[in-house]
Design a protein around this motif. Sequence first.
Motif, PDB file in Angstrom:
ATOM      1  N   GLN A  77      10.242  61.364  51.489  1.00 28.44           N
ATOM      2  CA  GLN A  77       9.824  61.015  50.237  1.00 28.44           C
ATOM      3  C   GLN A  77      10.556  61.240  49.141  1.00 28.44           C
ATOM      4  O   GLN A  77      11.434  62.228  49.040  1.00 28.44           O
ATOM      5  N   ASP A 122       2.359  64.754  47.787  1.00 26.97           N
ATOM      6  CA  ASP A 122       3.146  63.558  48.207  1.00 26.97           C
ATOM      7  C   ASP A 122       3.692  63.043  46.907  1.00 26.97           C
ATOM      8  O   ASP A 122       3.475  63.054  45.764  1.00 26.97           O
ATOM      9  N   PRO A 135       6.966  56.795  48.156  1.00 25.60           N
ATOM     10  CA  PRO A 135       7.001  56.323  49.490  1.00 25.60           C
ATOM     11  C   PRO A 135       8.444  56.485  49.852  1.00 25.60           C
ATOM     12  O   PRO A 135       9.330  56.413  49.316  1.00 25.60           O
ATOM     13  N   ARG A 136       8.430  56.828  51.053  1.00 23.00           N
ATOM     14  CA  ARG A 136       9.844  56.955  51.808  1.00 23.00           C
ATOM     15  C   ARG A 136      10.730  55.541  51.769  1.00 23.00           C
ATOM     16  O   ARG A 136      11.939  55.582  51.857  1.00 23.00           O
ATOM     17  N   SER A 178      11.312  53.907  49.122  1.00 23.54           N
ATOM     18  CA  SER A 178      11.665  53.514  47.606  1.00 23.54           C
ATOM     19  C   SER A 178      13.135  53.468  47.578  1.00 23.54           C
ATOM     20  O   SER A 178      13.706  54.050  48.228  1.00 23.54           O
ATOM     21  N   SER A 206       2.260  57.446  45.902  1.00 26.74           N
ATOM     22  CA  SER A 206       1.107  56.647  46.787  1.00 26.74           C
ATOM     23  C   SER A 206      -0.405  57.397  46.379  1.00 26.74           C
ATOM     24  O   SER A 206      -0.348  58.283  45.578  1.00 26.74           O
TER      25      SER A 206
END
Length: 426
Positions: free
Chosen positions: A73, A270, A273-274, A276, A285
Amino acid sequence: MDTVSMEPSQWQMGKSKIFIKAPESLFLLEETRERKFDGYARVIQSAWRRYVRRREMAEIREKATDILFNKKQRRSASIRRCFVGDYIGFSQNSGLRAVVGKRERIEFACQVTKYDRRFKTQKRDLLLSSQYLYLVGREQVKKGPQSGQIIEKVTRKIPLSDIESVVLSTRQDDFFVVFVKENFPSILESVFKTEFLTVLSEKFQDCLHKIADIRFQDEITYTARKDENKFKAWIGSLRGDERVIQFVRGNTNFPTIAPRGKTLTVSIADGLPRDSRPGDARQPSSTNYAEVIRKPARTRATQDYRPPSQKRASMSRGNNSMSRPTMHSTGAKSSAKTNLSVGRSGDFMKVPSPGLTKRKGPPPPPPPPKHPTVRALYDYQPQDAEELHIVTGDVITLLKKEESGWWVGELRGRKGLFPYNYVEEM
């Protein structure tokens, strides 16, 4: 001619030419023209350098994104950060240059937080060259002519060929563990971890001709360094020197560190997103607990609050089904008479005394808009005429935020550019 303040008697205008009387005036015009052309060339060169720098920064950010893409992330500040390379002023620090070889070129330098075997933190300077990874600390000289002085000392020197792997978590924290062949690992934390991984990967490919082993897992197990005390080291060998770092979901964007025995738990919310990328405008998220905490909770008082007019309307609607209270006729007549007598009196026509009424003056003009300010976290030496020279602790007036990572500000009466990752907003 008016620009150079030349007297009318020194020149005369013809049909297609200008006649100049003295040669000195001609030399003055030629010099002025050269200065103008030089100024135009500087503006074009500065614009070209900024364009090349933005293009290089975009390429480097793409390389860094490829390393972490679909694996970790991201943070909004990290994914848009412009890479500088030297965050501690290594070229101006004679003490750091003395502990490194003269012919050793440092490709990346920053300050990191190191965790020891008991999870206690220590500040270190991380230096990365094409051959070694240095961790530099400070210590006080106890003997000799330099007694009492603080000097730099290399606490660890790791050849790049001995680096087995670098392990990170899948969350948005800044931890990374450098595993070394046949030796204890180094547990480090730095906000510039993405740039460090990018430079390390390039050095592995250029110097060692192989790909750096970068892993991602939320539970990192490693063997801690043996204690210097022989008795404690013997006790540790009996109990086992394995340590565990666990990364779990938290409630804030800043990590919460909780050491307990041989386990270190890092809690963090969080992030992006991974998948991105730098040009992606997506927000974090929906499972970001930090965003949920920042929203004000609706209590029963806020839910039940309504303006008085709505309350009266709802009460009148609610009372339709109930029996309305009756009033005696005498009471109604008396109250009507009272109101009538008050209405017929001429008190409302009386002019109040001057002391009771005070005419309010015009409202004050709105204050001028204030620009936000930022505080410098590191020293920065300008590499261009349009950049600002900032020192740690300087308060800069922020005028404009650029997408390239170079912000426009004002410091000591001078406007210019500065890297946004060198400052923090106040």
